[in-house]
Write an enzyme that holds these catalytic residues in place. Structure first.
Site, short mmCIF file in Angstrom:
data_model
loop_
_atom_site.label_atom_id
_atom_site.label_comp_id
_atom_site.label_asym_id
_atom_site.label_seq_id
_atom_site.Cartn_x
_atom_site.Cartn_y
_atom_site.Cartn_z
N GLU A 191 32.20 32.66 44.28
CA GLU A 191 33.65 32.93 44.35
C GLU A 191 34.09 33.14 45.80
OE1 GLU A 191 37.07 35.54 42.07
OE2 GLU A 191 35.12 35.16 41.16
N TYR A 230 45.33 40.41 48.53
CA TYR A 230 44.02 40.94 48.14
C TYR A 230 43.07 40.97 49.34
CZ TYR A 230 39.58 41.33 45.56
OH TYR A 230 38.34 41.72 45.10
N SER A 233 39.56 38.91 34.24
CA SER A 233 38.41 38.29 34.88
C SER A 233 37.97 36.99 34.23
CB SER A 233 37.23 39.27 34.94
OG SER A 233 36.35 38.90 35.97
N SER A 234 38.92 36.09 34.03
CA SER A 234 38.57 34.77 33.52
C SER A 234 37.67 34.03 34.51
CB SER A 234 39.84 33.95 33.26
OG SER A 234 40.63 33.83 34.44
N SER A 235 37.82 34.29 35.81
CA SER A 235 37.01 33.59 36.81
C SER A 235 35.54 34.00 36.71
CB SER A 235 37.55 33.86 38.22
OG SER A 235 37.60 35.24 38.49
N GLY A 282 44.56 34.76 34.96
CA GLY A 282 45.54 35.48 35.75
C GLY A 282 46.06 36.75 35.12
N THR A 310 37.68 49.52 44.32
CA THR A 310 36.61 50.35 44.88
C THR A 310 35.30 49.60 45.00
OG1 THR A 310 36.20 51.20 42.65
CG2 THR A 310 37.56 52.56 44.08
N ASP A 361 33.17 42.48 38.56
CA ASP A 361 33.47 41.57 37.45
C ASP A 361 32.23 40.83 36.97
OD1 ASP A 361 36.03 42.43 37.85
OD2 ASP A 361 36.77 40.54 38.68
#
Length: 411
Positions: free
Chosen positions: A182, A244, A148-150, A144, A51, A194
């Site tokens: 990103e 995505y 939200s490691s990124s 992964g 969302t 995130d």
């Protein structure tokens, strides 16, 4: 990298940071003077999935798993970066100049480096004069797994680079810069959720974020006898250039047909007027976004009043929508959610109030509302059933603690 038992290093503890400091000095040499640490949490999204880039509402919380970026000044205009828990043994540091254009790496094996490079590039485009430094990255946050490691890496990197430059930015501006990084360097057209929660979270709270105004409401988590947990399928997704981005394009096309900026502004009237122009899949995407926004508002209210039954029902309904309408689940996620829903025997009776997939989908983790005292039994049951019916090993499980947002500390 999965959530493996015993793999956690509590990066908030000074003794752990001392170990990382030793690793930094072994890698880069020199003395520890001027060495600092940017510490950034991961996050779990409780509800409000897909969302954020549709202008809606989300309700994530930061978790007590982190990315640490140890850093110190370097007397030349470049950044020298090493990812201790990602790079293979013997792999050289990623070193690149600053003050000019920063190239994006094409080597897929070092995708993590594009997150760092992207943050540096975007901060420069904002007019910030970066200074050289050495960065040593370590995380106890699995990649992964939908945690939200990124974004955690991006925000920790931003804090480190700002500290090296002697500059500050408001937390939401840091989040927006990391989102841009990103988009442009990792190729993932993520929303703002995130980075926002990683930058702005408050301990003991979930963050209700309006993804249009970027205003937030800190919702206290006071669930007596209940906690949130995640269970990792061990299935890893690749978001860039994948389904995505396709989902996002479908939503943008639907919004264009409706004549609105985002699906946040769509209504039943828009569906009645222009619904016939949508493809069947676009219609499902719109239905998910509209109903998920409503569920998010209901979930925040239920969380504030401690209504466990309502929270569990909303988790299950959110998963059904993500599975059937947004079509971002996978058999492994569905199996874990259904197994948790049906858990009713012996010590696991009543141990879980509800569960759903969390994160971008196509793998990753399930978030569940569980009784902490029965967490171990629930984990054992899931592990056994997952292996029996799916032939897979559960990636791991975590009992979650709502954490604070990113900050710079001494080492």
């Amino acid at each position: 990298m999965g959530i493996k038992k015993g793999s956690r290093m509590d990066l908030t503890q000074s003794s752990v940071r001392a170990e990382l400091k030793d690793g930094f000095l072994a890698r880069f040499g020199g003395r520890p003077s001027g060495l600092r640490c940017a510490l950034s949490p991961g996050r779990v999204n409780l509800i409000g999935e897909h969302t954020d880039y549709n202008g809606g509402f989300v309700l994530p919380m930061a978790i007590a798993r982190h990315t640490a970026v140890l850093f110190r000044p370097l007397g030349r205009p470049c950044l020298r970066v090493h990812a201790a828990d990602i790079d293979r043994q013997g792999e050289p540091d990623d070193e690149f100049g600053i003050g000019a254009s920063i190239a994006r790496l094409s080597d897929g094996r070092r995708q993590w480096a594009n997150y760092v490079r992207g943050v540096a590039a975007v901060l420069q485009r904002l007019g910030l004069r970066l200074k050289g430094g050495e960065l040593y990255i370590h995380a106890d946050l699995p990649q992964g797994a939908g945690l939200s490691s990124s974004a955690s890496l991006e925000v920790a990197t931003a804090h480190a680079l700002l500290a090296l430059a002697g500059k500050r930015l408001p937390p939401q501006q840091i989040a927006l810069a990391c989102q841009k990084a990103e988009h442009t360097y990792a190729g993932v057209r993520c929303g703002i959720m995130d980075q926002s929660v990683v930058a702005r979270a408050r301990p003991g709270h979930a963050l209700l974020l309006d993804c249009v105004s970027l205003s937030v409401q800190n919702v206290p988590i006071r669930l007596k006898g209940w906690s949130f947990a995640v269970f990792d399928t061990g299935v890893r997704h690749k978001l860039a250039g994948s389904e995505y981005n396709k989902r996002r394009a479908e939503c943008e096309h639907a919004a264009k047909l409706f004549g609105v900026k985002t699906l946040r502004d769509a209504s039943v009237a828009h569906l009645l007027k222009a619904g016939g122009k949508l493809t069947a899949s676009e219609h499902r995407r719109v239905r998910h976004v509209m109903t998920e926004d409503l569920r998010t508002a209901q979930f925040a209210a239920a969380l504030a009043r401690g209504d466990v039954e309502a929270l569990g029902d909303l988790l299950h309904r959110s998963h059904a929508s993500l599975r059937d309408d947004y079509q971002v689940s996978c058999p492994e996620l569905d199996f874990l959610v259904e197994t948790l829903r049906k858990a009713s025997d012996g010590p696991i009776r009543g141990a879980c109030a509800g569960a759903r997939m969390t994160g971008g989908g196509f793998g990753g983790s399930v978030v569940a509302l569980v009784k902490p005292g029965r967490f171990a039994a629930l984990r054992a049951h899931l592990t056994q059933q997952y292996l029996k019916h799916k032939g897979r090993t559960l990636g791991g499980a975590l009992l979650l603690e709502p954490s604070a947002g990113a900050a710079v500390t001494a080492c």
